[in-house]
Scaffold this active site. Structure first.
Site, PDB file in Angstrom:
ATOM      1  N   HIS A  73       0.841  -1.194   0.000  1.00 25.78           N
ATOM      2  CA  HIS A  73       0.000   0.000   0.000  1.00 25.78           C
ATOM      3  C   HIS A  73       0.873   1.239   0.000  1.00 25.78           C
ATOM      4  CE1 HIS A  73       0.648  -0.103   4.400  1.00 25.78           C
ATOM      5  NE2 HIS A  73       0.201   1.143   4.452  1.00 25.78           N
ATOM      6  N   HIS A 101       0.772   5.737   0.900  1.00 24.12           N
ATOM      7  CA  HIS A 101       0.103   6.929   1.428  1.00 24.12           C
ATOM      8  C   HIS A 101       0.739   8.133   0.745  1.00 24.12           C
ATOM      9  CE1 HIS A 101      -1.631   4.669   4.773  1.00 24.12           C
ATOM     10  NE2 HIS A 101      -0.422   4.200   5.052  1.00 24.12           N
ATOM     11  N   TYR A 144      11.738   4.212   0.091  1.00 23.46           N
ATOM     12  CA  TYR A 144      10.603   4.549  -0.772  1.00 23.46           C
ATOM     13  C   TYR A 144       9.721   5.609  -0.116  1.00 23.46           C
ATOM     14  CZ  TYR A 144      12.283   0.026  -2.313  1.00 23.46           C
ATOM     15  OH  TYR A 144      13.080  -1.021  -2.699  1.00 23.46           O
TER      16      TYR A 144
END
Length: 178
Positions: A60, A62, A148
């Site tokens: 996932h 954000h 990342y």
């Protein structure tokens, strides 16, 4: 039945959580980080927006986006990013019958979470939430160790010190002067 209405305000800043359909044991986003970056790059060229902050975890991500003053169409941008990423990576997933009927690969959850940023305090809280996430999920002991993330850009810009967040009980060699 309730219907969900998205807040769509031109020029606003939004927080997003976008998730893969299969979360358990999936590292697709970090394994194919270059494809994800390219999907963002091309979409930003065609439909500009500013990525204020981002963290990509294995399954996932954000991010905080600032949209142009005359534009509120973040759903289009997410559709394009998801589709481009999906086309760039090898097909080895097994889509559900529902996804097959709709011509979907089944990589992404169909929906995503968005939140309209209300004020400076809200923005700071979401910046911190985004950058702390690799520690929260146990991927690293120090935020600076997660590659990342926009954290590194914000350290270079003076927003965060390099030793900003360290997991409880972790030895922080930077702060200890090592």
């Amino acid at each position: 039945m309730r219907t969900y209405t998205r807040a769509r305000i031109p020029g606003a800043t939004y927080f997003f959580t976008v998730t893969l359909a299969e979360r358990h044991g999936n590292d697709l986003l970090t394994r194919h980080i270059d494809a994800l970056r390219e999907a963002f790059r091309v979409t930003r060229q065609e439909h500009p927006f500013v990525v204020e902050a981002v963290v990509v975890l294995p399954e996932h991500l954000h991010c905080l986006w600032k949209l142009p003053a005359n534009d509120h169409d973040f759903p289009l941008r997410w559709r394009l990013i998801k589709a481009r990423f999906s086309r760039m990576i090898p097909a080895n997933e097994t889509p559900s019958p529902s996804r097959l009927r709709k011509g979907e690969r089944g990589i992404w959850q169909r929906r995503y979470w968005e939140h309209l940023i209300c004020d400076d305090r809200d923005m700071r809280q979401h910046f911190d939430y985004i950058h702390f996430n690799p520690i929260k999920h146990g991927y690293v002991a120090r935020v600076a160790d997660w590659p990342y993330s926009s954290f590194h850009r914000h350290v270079a810009g003076g927003r965060y010190p390099v030793d900003w967040a360290v997991a409880p009980g972790a030895v922080d060699l930077v702060s200890a002067g090592e």
